[in-house]
Design a protein around this motif. Structure first.
Motif, short mmCIF file in Angstrom:
data_model
loop_
_atom_site.label_atom_id
_atom_site.label_comp_id
_atom_site.label_asym_id
_atom_site.label_seq_id
_atom_site.Cartn_x
_atom_site.Cartn_y
_atom_site.Cartn_z
N PRO A 28 44.15 28.19 45.20
CA PRO A 28 44.10 29.11 43.78
C PRO A 28 44.13 28.48 42.69
CG PRO A 28 46.27 29.41 44.81
CD PRO A 28 45.43 28.51 45.87
N GLY A 29 44.51 27.15 42.69
CA GLY A 29 44.73 26.21 41.38
C GLY A 29 43.40 25.60 41.03
N CYS A 36 50.34 23.79 36.13
CA CYS A 36 50.25 24.32 37.53
C CYS A 36 50.28 23.38 38.36
CB CYS A 36 49.12 25.37 37.70
SG CYS A 36 49.23 26.07 39.24
N GLN A 76 49.89 21.16 41.35
CA GLN A 76 49.07 21.15 42.35
C GLN A 76 49.14 20.13 43.42
OE1 GLN A 76 45.99 23.35 42.51
NE2 GLN A 76 47.30 24.12 40.79
N LEU A 84 48.03 20.46 47.02
CA LEU A 84 47.21 20.54 47.96
C LEU A 84 45.79 19.95 47.76
CD1 LEU A 84 47.87 21.75 50.80
CD2 LEU A 84 46.78 23.87 50.07
C1 LIG Z 1 55.31 20.73 44.89
C2 LIG Z 1 54.31 21.86 44.31
C3 LIG Z 1 53.14 21.93 44.90
C4 LIG Z 1 52.14 22.96 44.63
N1 LIG Z 1 50.91 23.05 45.03
C5 LIG Z 1 50.03 24.06 44.37
C6 LIG Z 1 48.62 24.05 44.59
O1 LIG Z 1 48.28 23.33 45.53
N2 LIG Z 1 48.04 25.09 44.30
C7 LIG Z 1 48.66 26.05 43.49
O2 LIG Z 1 47.89 27.02 43.13
N3 LIG Z 1 49.77 25.94 43.27
C8 LIG Z 1 50.67 25.11 43.72
N4 LIG Z 1 51.91 25.02 43.29
C9 LIG Z 1 52.65 26.35 42.49
C10 LIG Z 1 53.54 27.21 43.43
O3 LIG Z 1 52.85 28.03 44.15
C11 LIG Z 1 54.33 28.12 42.25
O4 LIG Z 1 55.15 27.10 41.64
C12 LIG Z 1 55.24 29.21 43.05
O5 LIG Z 1 54.31 30.03 43.83
C13 LIG Z 1 56.24 29.55 42.15
O6 LIG Z 1 55.52 30.23 41.15
P1 LIG Z 1 55.80 29.63 39.49
O7 LIG Z 1 55.68 28.17 39.49
O8 LIG Z 1 54.92 30.24 38.67
O9 LIG Z 1 57.29 30.20 39.07
C14 LIG Z 1 52.73 24.12 43.68
C15 LIG Z 1 54.16 23.90 43.37
C16 LIG Z 1 54.95 22.87 43.64
C17 LIG Z 1 56.37 22.54 43.47
#
Ligand SMILES: Cc1cc2nc3c(=O)[nH]c(=O)nc-3n(C[C@H](O)[C@H](O)[C@H](O)COP(=O)(O)O)c2cc1C
Length: 177
Positions: free
Chosen positions: A68-69, A121, A123, A125
């Motif tokens: 989604p990112g 955000c 990322q 993955l």
């Molecule tokens: C190590 C890590 C990797 C993440 N990878 C992704 C990702 O690849 N794509 C994405 O859309 N969000 C990613 N996230 C965001 C998380 O989904 C998000 O931090 C979590 O759902 C909590 O929501 P918030 O950050 O808005 O509080 C990642 C977060 C972390 C900490």
């Protein structure tokens, strides 16, 4: 802004305005990352700032359509790529301090960005091999994560978190605080 307010305000934001990020703000968030603590103060982290639209477009190809990112990486004016140098860290009793240290530095950057009104955000993955090729990252360096950086085009309420009683104990594991 109080720290708790900042921690709650920071969200993973996936929609950005095209407005550029001021150089001072970019330097500020990187400077905040620089002051993160690290195992033996080895500071294994490195950051690559990506601004070129073609490079950004290439980076999105390292992401699955399902992530989604993905689209945010093209929308935001900058991408900050988190790298780490394994030889500048250690693994002790199976604990890879590089992952902790680099994560700490990135989170400093991300919270500093939120303080400055900028969106980010995490990322995680993506195809590391592809990103390494695009950014000419040496073989022995890891690309651990990245974030878009820019002015958000959306506001989001906090996502739910586990209760404090579920994550914090007193004295021994599982004992109520
Ligand atoms: C190590 C890590 C990797 C993440 N990878 C992704 C990702 O690849 N794509 C994405 O859309 N969000 C990613 N996230 C965001 C998380 O989904 C998000 O931090 C979590 O759902 C909590 O929501 P918030 O950050 O808005 O509080 C990642 C977060 C972390 C900490």
């Amino acid at each position: 802004m109080e720290f708790l307010e900042l921690a709650r305000k920071r969200r993973s934001l996936r929609s950005y305005k095209p407005d550029p990020v001021e150089n001072e703000k970019l330097e500020y968030v990187l400077e905040c990352a620089r002051w993160a603590p690290s195992w033996k103060n080895l500071q294994c982290w490195r950051f690559i700032v990506v601004e070129d639209p073609q490079q950004k477009e290439a980076i999105t190809t390292a992401f699955s359509e399902k992530n989604p990112g993905r689209k945010a990486l093209n929308q935001a004016p900058l991408i900050i790529v988190l790298c780490a140098v394994p030889s500048e860290s250690e693994i002790w009793e199976g604990k890879d301090y590089m992952m902790l240290d680099a994560g700490l530095a990135m989170e400093h950057l991300i919270l500093a960005a939120a303080e400055q009104g900028l969106g980010t955000c995490w990322q995680g993955l993506f195809s590391e091999a592809k990103v390494k090729e695009i950014l000419n990252v040496p073989e022995d360096v890891r690309v651990l994560a990245m974030t878009p950086l820019g002015y958000p085009a959306e506001e989001r309420n906090p996502r739910p978190r586990k209760e404090l009683s579920q994550i914090a104990f007193k004295g021994t594991w599982g004992e109520k605080l």
